[in-house]
Design an enzyme around this catalytic site. Structure first.
Site, mmCIF file in Angstrom:
data_model
loop_
_atom_site.group_PDB
_atom_site.id
_atom_site.type_symbol
_atom_site.label_atom_id
_atom_site.label_comp_id
_atom_site.label_asym_id
_atom_site.label_seq_id
_atom_site.Cartn_x
_atom_site.Cartn_y
_atom_site.Cartn_z
ATOM 1 N N TRP A 21 0.816 -1.217 0.000
ATOM 2 C CA TRP A 21 0.000 0.000 0.000
ATOM 3 C C TRP A 21 0.849 1.266 0.000
ATOM 4 O O TRP A 21 0.699 2.137 -0.850
ATOM 5 C CB TRP A 21 -0.927 -0.039 1.225
ATOM 6 C CG TRP A 21 -1.596 1.253 1.561
ATOM 7 C CD1 TRP A 21 -2.044 2.218 0.681
ATOM 8 C CD2 TRP A 21 -1.920 1.740 2.862
ATOM 9 N NE1 TRP A 21 -2.621 3.254 1.363
ATOM 10 C CE2 TRP A 21 -2.560 2.986 2.697
ATOM 11 C CE3 TRP A 21 -1.748 1.235 4.140
ATOM 12 C CZ2 TRP A 21 -3.023 3.734 3.787
ATOM 13 C CZ3 TRP A 21 -2.206 1.978 5.210
ATOM 14 C CH2 TRP A 21 -2.836 3.209 5.031
ATOM 15 N N ASP A 49 -0.817 -8.794 -1.425
ATOM 16 C CA ASP A 49 -1.989 -7.925 -1.550
ATOM 17 C C ASP A 49 -1.589 -6.562 -2.089
ATOM 18 O O ASP A 49 -0.623 -5.950 -1.624
ATOM 19 C CB ASP A 49 -2.658 -7.756 -0.182
ATOM 20 C CG ASP A 49 -3.883 -6.849 -0.258
ATOM 21 O OD1 ASP A 49 -4.950 -7.343 -0.646
ATOM 22 O OD2 ASP A 49 -3.758 -5.645 0.055
ATOM 23 N N TYR A 54 -3.054 2.027 -5.752
ATOM 24 C CA TYR A 54 -1.847 2.283 -4.979
ATOM 25 C C TYR A 54 -0.766 2.899 -5.873
ATOM 26 O O TYR A 54 -0.441 2.374 -6.935
ATOM 27 C CB TYR A 54 -1.298 1.003 -4.357
ATOM 28 C CG TYR A 54 -2.151 0.390 -3.269
ATOM 29 C CD1 TYR A 54 -3.213 1.076 -2.683
ATOM 30 C CD2 TYR A 54 -1.889 -0.897 -2.799
ATOM 31 C CE1 TYR A 54 -3.978 0.519 -1.689
ATOM 32 C CE2 TYR A 54 -2.646 -1.472 -1.801
ATOM 33 C CZ TYR A 54 -3.700 -0.771 -1.245
ATOM 34 O OH TYR A 54 -4.458 -1.340 -0.254
ATOM 35 N N GLN A 176 -11.475 -7.034 4.091
ATOM 36 C CA GLN A 176 -10.155 -6.509 4.445
ATOM 37 C C GLN A 176 -10.327 -5.201 5.216
ATOM 38 O O GLN A 176 -10.490 -4.140 4.637
ATOM 39 C CB GLN A 176 -9.289 -6.274 3.206
ATOM 40 C CG GLN A 176 -7.875 -5.842 3.583
ATOM 41 C CD GLN A 176 -6.952 -5.697 2.385
ATOM 42 O OE1 GLN A 176 -6.251 -4.700 2.260
ATOM 43 N NE2 GLN A 176 -6.946 -6.683 1.507
ATOM 44 N N SER A 205 -2.698 -2.952 8.546
ATOM 45 C CA SER A 205 -2.193 -2.106 9.643
ATOM 46 C C SER A 205 -2.200 -2.818 10.996
ATOM 47 O O SER A 205 -2.644 -2.258 12.003
ATOM 48 C CB SER A 205 -2.985 -0.801 9.733
ATOM 49 O OG SER A 205 -2.804 -0.030 8.567
ATOM 50 N N PRO A 206 -1.688 -4.054 11.077
ATOM 51 C CA PRO A 206 -1.677 -4.738 12.372
ATOM 52 C C PRO A 206 -0.768 -4.073 13.397
ATOM 53 O O PRO A 206 -0.945 -4.275 14.601
ATOM 54 C CB PRO A 206 -1.174 -6.143 12.022
ATOM 55 C CG PRO A 206 -0.387 -5.961 10.762
ATOM 56 C CD PRO A 206 -1.110 -4.890 10.008
ATOM 57 N N ALA A 208 -0.528 -0.721 13.492
ATOM 58 C CA ALA A 208 -1.032 0.657 13.558
ATOM 59 C C ALA A 208 -0.052 1.644 12.939
ATOM 60 O O ALA A 208 0.327 2.641 13.542
ATOM 61 C CB ALA A 208 -1.357 1.049 15.001
ATOM 62 N N GLY A 284 3.666 -4.621 5.650
ATOM 63 C CA GLY A 284 4.368 -3.892 4.601
ATOM 64 C C GLY A 284 5.798 -3.676 5.042
ATOM 65 O O GLY A 284 6.147 -3.896 6.212
ATOM 66 N N GLN A 290 12.698 -5.872 7.738
ATOM 67 C CA GLN A 290 11.388 -5.656 8.356
ATOM 68 C C GLN A 290 10.451 -6.819 8.057
ATOM 69 O O GLN A 290 9.669 -7.239 8.917
ATOM 70 C CB GLN A 290 10.783 -4.343 7.854
ATOM 71 C CG GLN A 290 11.526 -3.099 8.311
ATOM 72 C CD GLN A 290 10.975 -1.832 7.663
ATOM 73 O OE1 GLN A 290 10.578 -1.831 6.505
ATOM 74 N NE2 GLN A 290 10.958 -0.745 8.417
#
Length: 334
Positions: A21, A49, A54, A176, A205-206, A208, A284, A290
């Site tokens: 995203w 995804d 985007y 989603q 956004s797990p 945040a 992401g 990461q």
């Protein structure tokens, strides 16, 4: 990596999905994006995804290039339609015209003949739901998508769409939403509805937008280069959490994560995966490390006492009102 069924469908996906995203085509150059995708594949992630809107359609192209040469049958590629992809009046929404034109553009950019899941990125108040679902049915029946999903739809709209999908003999299998330990608005109505209908959540956004990693500290300016300082990096969404009461609560999670042998980010991703209606958590990344770090949340079981302690710390600052689901439903077509 661990794997789960997408809702009650037969489709099996990685419980950590990779999403682009805020990165591919905008924040991250193509080589770095490809390195992140490679890292995802190396960790066992098979679910990717994206969305046509985007980075002005560039994200799909970058993902398609990064996945070039991979065995297509071993991947689950998800994309979406709704937000504007051009300047025209019909370059947006969920009309039959836009859906039919958008799926062809997405397939071209993604370098594939089909997507595994095609999602309505928001609900379109300007188009009859019957028209939208009939267009999705034609896409499924033509083989351009295997399954259909929605994104950020309230429970009542999900129920109507699911009823139409059954009549049209197409599999509406997922929603989603944004979901994390601070933003829990789906728990009251959306999750019970989806459990009843056999639909799973593929949550974004797990962590945040980074707030649950602990890098934002109370009383301090956000770090230079962080998403909170970047208008293209989701600063608007992060702003709601850059408050001392929230940031103080997040800092209190550090010893809990340490006792569990997890980083704060891993704790946050693992937390959403404890919800049995969650089929996957989308992560992401702008750097491969990461991806590797967050993917370690796969398969983690948080004991009941730890979940209770997290609840005690975050409940006072978490948003749980089910009516807030409507925050992300546009009142008019974009």
């Amino acid at each position: 990596m661990e794997y789960r069924h997408l809702g009650r469908s037969g489709l099996i996906i990685s419980e950590i999905a990779y999403g682009n995203w805020l990165t591919h085509g905008s924040q991250v150059e193509a080589d770095a994006a490809a390195a992140c995708v490679r890292a995802a594949l190396d960790t066992g992630i098979t679910t990717f995804d994206t969305a046509d809107a985007y980075a002005g359609t560039r994200a799909e192209s970058v993902l398609g290039d990064a996945l070039k040469g991979e065995r297509r049958e071993g991947l689950e590629i998800f994309t979406k339609v709704y937000w504007p992809t051009g300047p025209g009046r019909n370059d947006r929404g969920l009309s039959r015209k836009h859906i039919m034109e958008s799926i062809n553009g997405s397939l071209r950019r993604l370098r594939t003949d089909y997507v595994d899941l095609y999602q309505a990125h928001r609900y379109d108040v300007a188009t009859p739901l019957e028209e939208t679902m009939e267009a999705f049915a034609d896409i499924v029946h033509s083989g351009k998508a295997h399954y259909i999903g929605v994104s950020e739809w309230p429970a009542e709209q999900i129920r109507r769409a699911h009823s139409l999908a059954r009549e049209l003999r197409i599999p509406l299998v997922s929603n989603q939403p944004q979901y994390n330990a601070l933003w829990r608005v789906i728990e009251g109505e959306v999750v019970p509805t989806c459990e009843e209908l056999g639909m799973g959540q593929v949550v974004f956004s797990p962590i945040a937008q980074g707030v649950l990693t602990g890098k934002y500290e109370p009383g301090q300016q956000p770090p230079a280069g962080s998403r909170a300082m970047d208008d293209k990096g989701g600063a608007g969404m992060i702003a709601r959490w850059i408050r001392d009461d929230v940031l103080t609560a997040v800092q209190q999670l550090k010893p809990l994560a340490a006792d569990a042998g997890l980083s704060l980010a891993q704790l946050a991703v693992a937390w959403v995966l404890q919800n049995s209606n969650v089929s996957a958590a989308i992560i992401g990344a702008s750097r491969p490390e990461q991806v590797e770090e967050n993917a370690k949340a796969a398969g983690v079981v948080l004991e009941a006492d730890l979940m209770a302690r997290i609840e005690e710390v975050l409940r006072p600052v978490a948003v749980t009102d089910p009516k807030r689901v409507h925050d992300n439903v546009p009142e008019r077509r974009p």
